[in-house]
Design a protein around this motif. Structure first.
Motif, PDB file in Angstrom:
ATOM      1  N   GLN A 281       1.015  -1.293  -0.356  1.00 58.42           N
ATOM      2  CA  GLN A 281      -0.424   0.142   0.039  1.00 58.42           C
ATOM      3  C   GLN A 281       1.116   0.881  -0.120  1.00 58.42           C
ATOM      4  OE1 GLN A 281      -2.645   0.723   3.104  1.00 58.42           O
ATOM      5  NE2 GLN A 281      -3.240   1.958   2.613  1.00 58.42           N
ATOM      6  N   ALA A 282       1.961   1.484   0.929  1.00 54.55           N
ATOM      7  CA  ALA A 282       2.377   2.193   0.702  1.00 54.55           C
ATOM      8  C   ALA A 282       3.897   2.670  -0.145  1.00 54.55           C
ATOM      9  CB  ALA A 282       3.382   1.895   1.747  1.00 54.55           C
ATOM     10  N   VAL A 283       4.209   1.564  -0.756  1.00 52.32           N
ATOM     11  CA  VAL A 283       4.583   2.230  -2.050  1.00 52.32           C
ATOM     12  C   VAL A 283       3.950   1.935  -2.894  1.00 52.32           C
ATOM     13  CG1 VAL A 283       6.206   0.604  -3.999  1.00 52.32           C
ATOM     14  CG2 VAL A 283       6.156  -0.100  -1.710  1.00 52.32           C
ATOM     15  N   ASP A 284       2.268   1.597  -3.618  1.00 47.24           N
ATOM     16  CA  ASP A 284       1.361   1.747  -4.553  1.00 47.24           C
ATOM     17  C   ASP A 284       0.983   2.764  -3.997  1.00 47.24           C
ATOM     18  OD1 ASP A 284       1.903  -1.027  -5.746  1.00 47.24           O
ATOM     19  OD2 ASP A 284      -0.040  -1.702  -4.619  1.00 47.24           O
ATOM     20  N   THR A 285       1.059   3.426  -3.632  1.00 46.08           N
ATOM     21  CA  THR A 285       0.294   5.017  -3.015  1.00 46.08           C
ATOM     22  C   THR A 285       1.176   5.825  -3.128  1.00 46.08           C
ATOM     23  OG1 THR A 285      -0.940   4.213  -1.370  1.00 46.08           O
ATOM     24  CG2 THR A 285      -0.715   6.377  -0.556  1.00 46.08           C
ATOM     25  N   PHE A 286       2.408   5.757  -2.608  1.00 44.48           N
ATOM     26  CA  PHE A 286       3.606   7.042  -2.283  1.00 44.48           C
ATOM     27  C   PHE A 286       4.468   6.590  -3.515  1.00 44.48           C
ATOM     28  CE2 PHE A 286       1.466   7.719   1.897  1.00 44.48           C
ATOM     29  CZ  PHE A 286       0.781   8.710   1.520  1.00 44.48           C
ATOM     30  N   GLY A 287       4.909   5.639  -3.918  1.00 41.42           N
ATOM     31  CA  GLY A 287       5.876   5.270  -4.928  1.00 41.42           C
ATOM     32  C   GLY A 287       7.254   4.799  -4.301  1.00 41.42           C
ATOM     33  N   ALA A 288       6.855   4.927  -2.520  1.00 41.42           N
ATOM     34  CA  ALA A 288       8.228   4.081  -2.617  1.00 41.42           C
ATOM     35  C   ALA A 288       8.158   4.096  -0.859  1.00 41.42           C
ATOM     36  CB  ALA A 288       9.510   5.113  -2.433  1.00 41.42           C
ATOM     37  N   LEU A 289       8.910   3.357  -0.348  1.00 43.58           N
ATOM     38  CA  LEU A 289       9.485   3.183   1.280  1.00 43.58           C
ATOM     39  C   LEU A 289      10.327   3.668   2.099  1.00 43.58           C
ATOM     40  CD1 LEU A 289       7.112   2.383   4.016  1.00 43.58           C
ATOM     41  CD2 LEU A 289       8.612  -0.150   3.710  1.00 43.58           C
ATOM     42  N   ASP A 290      10.968   4.797   2.833  1.00 47.85           N
ATOM     43  CA  ASP A 290      11.903   4.976   3.290  1.00 47.85           C
ATOM     44  C   ASP A 290      11.618   4.023   4.382  1.00 47.85           C
ATOM     45  OD1 ASP A 290      12.832   6.051   1.589  1.00 47.85           O
ATOM     46  OD2 ASP A 290      11.467   7.199   1.287  1.00 47.85           O
ATOM     47  N   VAL A 291      11.004   4.548   5.405  1.00 52.97           N
ATOM     48  CA  VAL A 291      10.677   4.529   6.724  1.00 52.97           C
ATOM     49  C   VAL A 291      10.136   3.207   7.077  1.00 52.97           C
ATOM     50  CG1 VAL A 291      10.489   5.928   9.164  1.00 52.97           C
ATOM     51  CG2 VAL A 291      11.348   6.776   7.528  1.00 52.97           C
ATOM     52  N   LEU A 292      10.087   2.860   8.404  1.00 55.38           N
ATOM     53  CA  LEU A 292       9.001   1.769   9.098  1.00 55.38           C
ATOM     54  C   LEU A 292       9.117   1.651  10.464  1.00 55.38           C
ATOM     55  CD1 LEU A 292       6.960  -0.564   8.987  1.00 55.38           C
ATOM     56  CD2 LEU A 292       9.133  -2.022   8.641  1.00 55.38           C
ATOM     57  N   VAL A 293       8.347   2.627  11.154  1.00 55.16           N
ATOM     58  CA  VAL A 293       8.368   2.301  12.771  1.00 55.16           C
ATOM     59  C   VAL A 293       7.385   1.510  12.956  1.00 55.16           C
ATOM     60  CG1 VAL A 293       7.344   4.230  14.236  1.00 55.16           C
ATOM     61  CG2 VAL A 293       8.565   4.380  12.712  1.00 55.16           C
ATOM     62  N   ASN A 294       7.125   0.416  13.969  1.00 54.15           N
ATOM     63  CA  ASN A 294       6.983  -0.618  14.490  1.00 54.15           C
ATOM     64  C   ASN A 294       6.473  -0.044  15.662  1.00 54.15           C
ATOM     65  OD1 ASN A 294       6.724  -3.168  12.219  1.00 54.15           O
ATOM     66  ND2 ASN A 294       9.022  -3.393  12.298  1.00 54.15           N
ATOM     67  N   ASN A 295       4.683  -0.013  15.970  1.00 49.04           N
ATOM     68  CA  ASN A 295       4.962   0.423  17.565  1.00 49.04           C
ATOM     69  C   ASN A 295       3.069  -0.552  17.751  1.00 49.04           C
ATOM     70  OD1 ASN A 295       3.962   2.809  19.805  1.00 49.04           O
ATOM     71  ND2 ASN A 295       1.925   2.589  18.159  1.00 49.04           N
ATOM     72  N   ALA A 296       2.547  -0.997  17.004  1.00 51.61           N
ATOM     73  CA  ALA A 296       1.723  -1.610  17.093  1.00 51.61           C
ATOM     74  C   ALA A 296       1.502  -2.831  18.549  1.00 51.61           C
ATOM     75  CB  ALA A 296       0.742  -2.221  16.595  1.00 51.61           C
ATOM     76  N   GLY A 297       0.664  -2.892  19.501  1.00 53.37           N
ATOM     77  CA  GLY A 297       1.208  -3.876  20.385  1.00 53.37           C
ATOM     78  C   GLY A 297      -0.218  -3.442  21.821  1.00 53.37           C
ATOM     79  N   PHE A 298      -0.134  -5.204  22.728  1.00 49.52           N
ATOM     80  CA  PHE A 298      -1.206  -4.257  23.641  1.00 49.52           C
ATOM     81  C   PHE A 298      -1.449  -4.876  25.058  1.00 49.52           C
ATOM     82  CE2 PHE A 298      -3.385  -7.615  20.718  1.00 49.52           C
ATOM     83  CZ  PHE A 298      -3.507  -9.315  21.677  1.00 49.52           C
ATOM     84  N   LEU A 299      -1.829  -4.922  26.014  1.00 50.05           N
ATOM     85  CA  LEU A 299      -1.551  -5.430  27.228  1.00 50.05           C
ATOM     86  C   LEU A 299      -2.685  -7.063  27.330  1.00 50.05           C
ATOM     87  CD1 LEU A 299      -0.425  -3.183  28.595  1.00 50.05           C
ATOM     88  CD2 LEU A 299       0.986  -4.576  28.270  1.00 50.05           C
ATOM     89  N   ARG A 300      -2.179  -7.734  27.924  1.00 47.52           N
ATOM     90  CA  ARG A 300      -3.047  -8.472  29.094  1.00 47.52           C
ATOM     91  C   ARG A 300      -2.297  -9.504  30.091  1.00 47.52           C
ATOM     92  NH1 ARG A 300      -6.460 -12.205  24.198  1.00 47.52           N
ATOM     93  NH2 ARG A 300      -7.056 -10.578  23.639  1.00 47.52           N
ATOM     94  N   ASP A 301      -1.778  -8.232  31.139  1.00 48.02           N
ATOM     95  CA  ASP A 301      -1.026  -8.857  31.826  1.00 48.02           C
ATOM     96  C   ASP A 301      -1.656  -9.401  33.454  1.00 48.02           C
ATOM     97  OD1 ASP A 301       0.861  -6.910  30.971  1.00 48.02           O
ATOM     98  OD2 ASP A 301       0.305  -5.152  32.531  1.00 48.02           O
ATOM     99  N   ARG A 302      -0.685 -10.642  33.493  1.00 49.43           N
ATOM    100  CA  ARG A 302      -0.749 -12.001  34.612  1.00 49.43           C
ATOM    101  C   ARG A 302       0.574 -12.021  34.658  1.00 49.43           C
ATOM    102  NH1 ARG A 302      -5.626 -10.854  33.139  1.00 49.43           N
ATOM    103  NH2 ARG A 302      -7.385 -11.710  32.077  1.00 49.43           N
TER     104      ARG A 302
END
Length: 301
Positions: free
Chosen positions: A86-107
């Motif tokens: 999607q990034a390449v198709d929309t904007f023609g390239a990819l230069d930066v990836l920021v991996n941030n996704a996550g959640f908690l299930r504390d036990r």
């Protein structure tokens, strides 16, 4: 919107709220074109039916930047590939990836269910892997085609992964895995012009507000050290062309404090030159321990 990321294309995962939202806004503020990704789940990873990525993308566009939204599940291998496409198709390239996704299930370890463990490790560790795998393959292909990009990856680990955190066995294990994965990715992708670093942020988000309510409270006046926006400038710089000489590092960010983590290193040692007898090992190890740095305290201990 002009700045140190002018003309660069970035994907930010988990960017609908909290830290990820601040990262996406800051990258756009510095000129990046951003794919704002968020699966739209609660802090515990449960579906909410919300579309926060669209709201952030709209905020960027309204401010004069360029952004599109994505609802991809980054831990789904095929959806992760589609997000890079999607990034390449929309904007023609990819230069930066920021991996941030996550959640908690504390036990506590004696209470955690297998499904809870699997869910946390899946989104954090597999999510980082899947995105790195497909972005890395894109950058390798670009380099082989003579179009090597000054690409940047910023992963998200945690103090829980570096020092441990009581009640967060799954989260700590996943975040420690991300720190190790960062080191490997930095070594493997360097030949393609890619740097890979990780941040260990401390900030007020949905994931921290319950566990650290008192410490995370916003001050009545003055500098709000726990505002998630304080972390974003470090991410923006690591994503820039100027950061080409920094890779394989973990940077802790809390308020106005930046700390380069000094992780696992070879410490004091002794070499017998032959096979040890089990009865002799205890004395040898105990002689080495006072020469080694004491472990950092585990959060919550």
């Amino acid at each position: 919107m002009t700045g140190i990321l002018e003309g660069r294309v970035a994907v930010v995962t988990g960017a609908g709220r909290g830290l990820g939202r601040e990262h996406a806004l800051e990258l756009a503020r510095h000129g990046a074109r951003v794919v704002v990704n968020d699966f739209g789940v609660s802090a515990a990873g449960e579906g909410t039916g919300e579309t926060p990525a669209e709201a952030v993308a709209t905020e960027i566009v309204t401010a004069g930047g360029q952004a599109v939204a994505s609802g991809a599940d980054v831990a789904d291998f095929e959806q992760a590939a589609a997000l890079i496409e999607q990034a390449v198709d929309t904007f023609g390239a990819l230069d930066v990836l920021v991996n941030n996704a996550g959640f908690l299930r504390d036990r506590m370890l004696v209470n955690v269910e297998e499904a809870e463990w699997d869910a946390v490790v899946r989104v954090h560790l597999k999510g980082h892997f899947a995105m790195l795998r497909h972005a890395g393959a894109y950058w390798r292909a670009e380099a082989k085609a003579g179009r090597a990009r000054a690409a940047r990856v910023v992963n998200t680990t945690s103090g829980a992964g570096l020092q441990g955190s009581v009640g967060q066995g799954a989260y700590s294990a996943a975040k420690a895995g991300i720190a190790g994965l960062t080191l490997v990715a930095a070594a493997e992708l360097e030949r393609y012009g890619v740097t890979v670093n990780a941040i260990a942020p401390a900030a007020r988000t949905r994931m921290t507000e319950g566990a650290f309510a008192d410490a995370m409270a916003a001050p009545a006046d003055g500098f709000d050290a726990m505002h998630p926006g304080n972390v974003a400038p470090v991410v923006a710089w690591l994503a820039s062309a100027d950061a080409a000489d920094v890779t394989g590092r973990v940077v802790e960010v809390e308020g106005g404090r930046i700390c380069v983590e000094d992780a696992w290193r070879h410490g004091p040692s002794v070499d017998l030159g032959s096979r040890w007898e089990a009865a002799d090992v205890g004395g040898a190890v105990r002689a080495l321990l006072p020469k080694a740095a004491a472990p950092e305290p585990v959060y919550g201990a």
